[in-house]
Scaffold this active site. Structure first.
Site, PDB file in Angstrom:
ATOM      1  N   GLN A 208      12.258 -27.588  -0.341  1.00 37.77           N
ATOM      2  CA  GLN A 208      11.836 -26.808  -1.502  1.00 37.77           C
ATOM      3  C   GLN A 208      10.951 -27.677  -2.391  1.00 37.77           C
ATOM      4  O   GLN A 208      11.227 -28.866  -2.602  1.00 37.77           O
ATOM      5  CB  GLN A 208      13.062 -26.316  -2.276  1.00 37.77           C
ATOM      6  CG  GLN A 208      12.768 -25.264  -3.330  1.00 37.77           C
ATOM      7  CD  GLN A 208      12.418 -25.849  -4.700  1.00 37.77           C
ATOM      8  OE1 GLN A 208      12.648 -27.022  -4.949  1.00 37.77           O
ATOM      9  NE2 GLN A 208      11.878 -25.026  -5.584  1.00 37.77           N
ATOM     10  N   SER A 209       9.865 -27.114  -2.910  1.00 40.50           N
ATOM     11  CA  SER A 209       8.952 -27.795  -3.820  1.00 40.50           C
ATOM     12  C   SER A 209       8.390 -29.052  -3.163  1.00 40.50           C
ATOM     13  O   SER A 209       7.713 -28.958  -2.138  1.00 40.50           O
ATOM     14  CB  SER A 209       9.654 -28.085  -5.149  1.00 40.50           C
ATOM     15  OG  SER A 209       8.717 -28.461  -6.138  1.00 40.50           O
ATOM     16  N   ALA A 210       8.646 -30.252  -3.714  1.00 42.17           N
ATOM     17  CA  ALA A 210       8.176 -31.466  -3.041  1.00 42.17           C
ATOM     18  C   ALA A 210       8.755 -31.558  -1.636  1.00 42.17           C
ATOM     19  O   ALA A 210       8.122 -32.090  -0.716  1.00 42.17           O
ATOM     20  CB  ALA A 210       8.554 -32.704  -3.854  1.00 42.17           C
ATOM     21  N   SER A 212       9.226 -28.928   0.162  1.00 38.60           N
ATOM     22  CA  SER A 212       8.429 -28.000   0.958  1.00 38.60           C
ATOM     23  C   SER A 212       7.132 -28.662   1.383  1.00 38.60           C
ATOM     24  O   SER A 212       6.609 -28.379   2.472  1.00 38.60           O
ATOM     25  CB  SER A 212       8.142 -26.713   0.176  1.00 38.60           C
ATOM     26  OG  SER A 212       7.130 -26.890  -0.789  1.00 38.60           O
TER      27      SER A 212
END
Length: 526
Positions: A208-210, A212
């Site tokens: 998720q986020s970084a 991802s």
């Protein structure tokens, strides 16, 4: 390897190529929530997947872990990497931080269960309760999370480092140490996970986020070819001509930019050589306040990262495996319970969409679609255009994926706000639900949250097992059908309701899609 008798794996010692490991029960009592096999779940913590990154290994590709002679007691979390915790306490911070954690409910080493490798978001650590893997293990997944370098420790490029790297790899580049950590963890899992009941040939990467961004780099890189069967990219991909690509977690810089950044970084510390930088104590780099500034990020090196995101999509450089990707309602600009004046809204739209030389027509076009005439309509229009930008951009990414790849993409829009929060369906808010670990986060969960977690986790588990999120939930009931993304302009709504909805908000969605398509088309390719 001799097969173990059918029993929880914490009842025996596991043997790997590096040495033997003793795991422990993940739960001492029944956790609250959707777990039914909790008594079978073993956790192994702090397993080294590479050598220390201190000293001469600082700013180097991860080196192989050393074997150990005594049985490794995997009861405690391993150290986390410098700058990983952003002020959190309770963790040992050390450069000998490349370690991973495994949760498995397998009852024998030959179980060959599907494997998920989780990459955490920025300013986190694998020891964070938000990423506990027991909920996934309960559903027949061997779940692995791991630590990787961040900040300057993970992303510093420098001409001297490029010369070193060239001698090892033939690539005259440097600076993607964090990315190479992520690849090294994946390779360790592939080589060793069978001993923990996992299938080394069935690994899905998720983040998720970084995290991802890490997942997308694994999906794209030639260095991970043949190691994964699927990717789950949460709050990650968007159209590579969306200007936000330069600022969100998956951003990257050119190698020339990063080399110059590295030279300036050494100068800021009054150093001239990498040898001097390696000789500094870790604490000196951390306390300087510059080791984890926002400017440290991935670099386009044409080695670990094969090309721009745009070229990777249209030329089919990514692995041809199924993908889940999507966005949360209150992130990437959209803000729950927003208070904004009409003047503020117009100023923001002007800054975003006005371009000199076009007579302001983009601004006029967007204000025609996302109109407002007071503070109430301004807040609504502001959030709608950010949500639409994310969902449309992700849908357009999927269309570009299909130009050279055949594996399906499933896109989602998460809109459930966890209880006890005032941020709505905020960035990271889906993680507890997809990992089915509400038991490990201190929020005032309600009955509906466990229902939502069961459905979300079932989609994710089905995907990890089959490459398709559809099928049954944990109770054996059919999930609402989630169609693979196609040229149909829909996205799967998950959270407060389930099923396909228009990619853009309700009023004239086709006009909004067309507007963003046209605007992205004249932006630089990222």
């Amino acid at each position: 390897m001799a097969q173990l008798a059918s029993a929880a794996l914490y009842e025996t010692v596991i043997h790997t190529q590096y040495g033997s490991i003793q795991g422990y029960p993940a739960f001492n009592s029944s956790p609250t929530g959707n777990l039914t096999h909790w008594k079978d779940i073993t956790v192994w913590k702090g397993i080294p997947f590479a050598a220390t990154t201190a000293g001469q290994n600082r700013f180097r590709e991860p080196q192989p872990a050393s074997a150990w002679n005594k049985t490794l007691d995997a009861r405690e979390w391993g150290p986390v990497c410098p700058q990983a915790t952003s002020g959190q306490t309770g963790f040992t911070i050390d450069e000998d931080c490349l370690n991973l954690n495994i949760w498995s409910a397998a009852n024998s080493t030959d179980a060959k269960l599907p494997v998920v490798m989780w990459s955490y978001p920025a300013e986190s650590t694998a020891a964070d309760p938000l990423f506990d893997g027991g909920g996934m293990a309960d559903k027949g997944i061997v779940f692995v999370n791991y630590n990787y370098r961040t900040g300057a420790f993970g992303w510093l490029a420098h001409p001297e480092l490029s010369e070193e790297f060239y001698q090892v790899t033939g690539s005259n580049s440097s600076g993607n140490w964090a990315m190479l950590d992520q690849f090294a963890a994946l390779k360790w899992i592939h080589e060793n996970i069978a001993a923990f009941g996992g299938d080394p040939d069935h690994i899905t990467v998720q983040g998720q986020s970084a995290g991802s961004a890490a997942t997308q780099h694994i999906l794209n890189s030639p260095l991970t070819a043949g190691l994964i069967v699927g990717a789950i990219i949460e709050s990650g991909v968007r159209d590579p001509q969306d200007p936000m690509c330069a600022t969100v977690a998956e951003n990257y810089k050119t190698l020339s930019y990063k080399l110059n950044q590295g030279v300036e970084y050494l100068a800021s510390l009054n150093l001239t050589t990498i040898a001097e930088l390696r000789a500094l104590p870790m604490e000196d780099l951390v306390s300087s306040g510059t080791a984890n500034s926002a400017g440290w990020t991935a670099g386009l090196d044409y080695y670990a990262m094969p090309d721009t995101y745009y070229n990777t999509l249209i030329h089919g450089l990514a692995h041809n495996v199924p993908v889940i990707t999507g966005n949360a309602k209150d992130e990437n600009g959209a803000t729950w319970n927003l208070s904004i004046t009409l003047t503020e809204y117009l100023a923001d739209m002007n800054e975003t969409f006005y371009a000199s030389g076009d007579d302001g027509h983009w601004l006029d076009d967007f204000l025609d679609v996302y109109w407002a005439n007071d503070s109430r309509t301004a807040a609504a229009a502001y959030n709608l255009q950010w949500d639409d930008r994310s969902t449309i951009g992700t849908w357009m990414w999927a269309q570009m994926w299909y130009t050279a790849r055949t594996a399906p993409v499933y896109t989602y829009f998460w809109d459930h706000a966890p209880p006890g929060e005032d941020r709505g369906a905020y960035h990271e808010s889906e993680i507890n639900y997809v990992l089915n670990n509400l038991y490990d986060t201190d929020l005032p969960w309600e009955a509906i949250d466990y229902v939502i977690a069961d459905k979300m986790n079932s989609y994710w588990v089905n995907f990890a097992k089959t490459g398709n999120p559809n099928g049954l939930d944990a109770n054996g009931d059919p999930l609402v059908e989630w169609p693979a993304t196609s040229d149909s302009e829909v996205v799967q709504r998950v959270g407060n309701a389930w099923g396909p909805i228009a990619v853009a908000s309700e009023t004239d969605p086709k006009a909004k899609i067309k507007l963003f398509q046209d605007w992205f088309a004249v932006q630089p390719k990222f």
